[in-house]
Design a protein around this motif. Structure first.
Motif, PDB file in Angstrom:
ATOM      1  N   LEU A 189       0.830  -1.208   0.000  1.00 44.30           N
ATOM      2  CA  LEU A 189       0.000   0.000   0.000  1.00 44.30           C
ATOM      3  C   LEU A 189       0.864   1.257   0.000  1.00 44.30           C
ATOM      4  O   LEU A 189       0.609   2.200  -0.757  1.00 44.30           O
ATOM      5  CB  LEU A 189      -0.931   0.017   1.217  1.00 44.30           C
ATOM      6  N   ALA A 190       1.864   1.281   0.854  1.00 43.06           N
ATOM      7  CA  ALA A 190       2.757   2.445   0.923  1.00 43.06           C
ATOM      8  C   ALA A 190       3.502   2.617  -0.396  1.00 43.06           C
ATOM      9  O   ALA A 190       3.621   3.747  -0.902  1.00 43.06           O
ATOM     10  CB  ALA A 190       3.730   2.293   2.084  1.00 43.06           C
ATOM     11  N   ARG A 191       3.963   1.525  -0.971  1.00 42.01           N
ATOM     12  CA  ARG A 191       4.681   1.589  -2.251  1.00 42.01           C
ATOM     13  C   ARG A 191       3.754   2.135  -3.352  1.00 42.01           C
ATOM     14  O   ARG A 191       4.135   3.006  -4.126  1.00 42.01           O
ATOM     15  CB  ARG A 191       5.217   0.209  -2.624  1.00 42.01           C
ATOM     16  N   ALA A 192       2.531   1.642  -3.412  1.00 43.29           N
ATOM     17  CA  ALA A 192       1.581   2.109  -4.425  1.00 43.29           C
ATOM     18  C   ALA A 192       1.246   3.588  -4.219  1.00 43.29           C
ATOM     19  O   ALA A 192       1.139   4.341  -5.188  1.00 43.29           O
ATOM     20  CB  ALA A 192       0.310   1.263  -4.383  1.00 43.29           C
ATOM     21  N   ALA A 193       1.076   3.987  -2.992  1.00 43.75           N
ATOM     22  CA  ALA A 193       0.720   5.378  -2.703  1.00 43.75           C
ATOM     23  C   ALA A 193       1.834   6.333  -3.089  1.00 43.75           C
ATOM     24  O   ALA A 193       1.567   7.461  -3.515  1.00 43.75           O
ATOM     25  CB  ALA A 193       0.383   5.536  -1.221  1.00 43.75           C
ATOM     26  N   MET A 194       3.064   5.900  -2.970  1.00 49.32           N
ATOM     27  CA  MET A 194       4.205   6.776  -3.205  1.00 49.32           C
ATOM     28  C   MET A 194       4.817   6.623  -4.597  1.00 49.32           C
ATOM     29  O   MET A 194       5.700   7.377  -4.961  1.00 49.32           O
ATOM     30  CB  MET A 194       5.285   6.501  -2.152  1.00 49.32           C
ATOM     31  N   SER A 195       4.346   5.674  -5.395  1.00 46.43           N
ATOM     32  CA  SER A 195       4.977   5.388  -6.688  1.00 46.43           C
ATOM     33  C   SER A 195       4.694   6.470  -7.715  1.00 46.43           C
ATOM     34  O   SER A 195       3.766   7.253  -7.585  1.00 46.43           O
ATOM     35  CB  SER A 195       4.499   4.036  -7.212  1.00 46.43           C
ATOM     36  N   LYS A 196       5.514   6.443  -8.753  1.00 47.96           N
ATOM     37  CA  LYS A 196       5.302   7.356  -9.874  1.00 47.96           C
ATOM     38  C   LYS A 196       4.053   6.912 -10.626  1.00 47.96           C
ATOM     39  O   LYS A 196       3.687   5.758 -10.624  1.00 47.96           O
ATOM     40  CB  LYS A 196       6.506   7.341 -10.800  1.00 47.96           C
ATOM     41  N   ILE A 197       3.440   7.850 -11.298  1.00 40.36           N
ATOM     42  CA  ILE A 197       2.210   7.583 -12.038  1.00 40.36           C
ATOM     43  C   ILE A 197       2.505   6.726 -13.270  1.00 40.36           C
ATOM     44  O   ILE A 197       3.437   6.979 -13.999  1.00 40.36           O
ATOM     45  CB  ILE A 197       1.551   8.902 -12.492  1.00 40.36           C
ATOM     46  N   SER A 198       1.685   5.709 -13.432  1.00 39.86           N
ATOM     47  CA  SER A 198       1.729   4.941 -14.691  1.00 39.86           C
ATOM     48  C   SER A 198       0.286   4.802 -15.158  1.00 39.86           C
ATOM     49  O   SER A 198      -0.604   4.549 -14.379  1.00 39.86           O
ATOM     50  CB  SER A 198       2.373   3.569 -14.479  1.00 39.86           C
ATOM     51  N   ARG A 199       0.074   4.978 -16.413  1.00 37.26           N
ATOM     52  CA  ARG A 199      -1.280   4.930 -16.972  1.00 37.26           C
ATOM     53  C   ARG A 199      -1.625   3.514 -17.399  1.00 37.26           C
ATOM     54  O   ARG A 199      -0.834   2.852 -18.063  1.00 37.26           O
ATOM     55  CB  ARG A 199      -1.417   5.858 -18.155  1.00 37.26           C
ATOM     56  N   LEU A 200      -2.814   3.073 -17.009  1.00 41.42           N
ATOM     57  CA  LEU A 200      -3.317   1.792 -17.448  1.00 41.42           C
ATOM     58  C   LEU A 200      -4.159   1.947 -18.713  1.00 41.42           C
ATOM     59  O   LEU A 200      -4.328   1.022 -19.468  1.00 41.42           O
ATOM     60  CB  LEU A 200      -4.153   1.131 -16.349  1.00 41.42           C
ATOM     61  N   THR A 201      -4.692   3.141 -18.898  1.00 44.39           N
ATOM     62  CA  THR A 201      -5.506   3.394 -20.072  1.00 44.39           C
ATOM     63  C   THR A 201      -4.868   4.532 -20.865  1.00 44.39           C
ATOM     64  O   THR A 201      -4.220   5.425 -20.293  1.00 44.39           O
ATOM     65  CB  THR A 201      -6.945   3.802 -19.664  1.00 44.39           C
TER      66      THR A 201
END
Length: 185
Positions: A171-183
């Motif tokens: 959760l912490a990793r996802a919250a702090m990660s750089k943006i990547s677009r799925l769409t």
């Protein structure tokens, strides 16, 4: 316990315990006075009516569920976020579930839950921004974290320490990660 020794805080604490254990239908003067071994008069000495008692219960829940938690978390934004997640996913969730159940049937409870939800989201968003998440994405990340917490408390899932730690790290990793677009944009 004698009537003269009970305070309104004692009644509210008994109400919170009854709410967590049995649900909002237990928040009645008769039920609580029997449980405390006192007369109903003691209840009405402290509260004008059951509605006033319910308001006191909800205000105390807000203190327990938000104000006390935030007041006890210190350090950098990252460490506060980690401590908040750790506390949220370690806590006894019975009271939170009971208040949310109550909110489905009572406007005053629903209003308080909505207010606490908003305050929690704003706090999480603020932590994320302080930790370096772009202000444009922080509200979405805050909702993702918060909705994960809500899903967890409403489920019957229990995690062992290793699984809980992996969940919090992810959760912490996802919250702090750089943006990547799925769409595509």
């Amino acid at each position: 316990m004698s009537d003269d020794r009970l305070t309104s805080r004692d009644w509210v604490n008994a109400g919170l315990k009854a709410l967590a254990k049995t649900g909002f239908t237990a928040l009645k003067a008769d039920t609580l006075s029997k449980g405390l071994g006192v007369s109903r008069g003691s209840f009405y000495w402290h509260f004008a009516d059951v509605g006033a008692f319910h308001a006191a219960i909800l205000h105390r829940w807000r203190e327990v569920a938000y104000e006390n938690v935030i007041g006890e978390i210190h350090g950098t934004a990252e460490s506060r976020l980690g401590a908040l997640l750790d506390r949220a996913f370690r806590a006894d969730t019975r009271l939170e579930r009971a208040v949310r159940s109550w909110a489905t049937a009572d406007l005053r409870a629903r209003t308080m839950v909505e207010a606490v939800d908003l305050r929690r989201l704003v706090y999480i968003e603020k932590l994320l921004i302080e930790a370096g998440v772009a202000p444009s994405i922080a509200p979405t990340r805050a909702r993702l974290l918060y909705w994960t917490y809500l899903g967890f408390i409403l489920s019957s899932a229990r995690l062992d320490e290793a699984d809980r730690r992996r969940l919090l790290d992810e959760l912490a990793r996802a919250a702090m990660s750089k943006i990547s677009r799925l769409t595509p944009a």
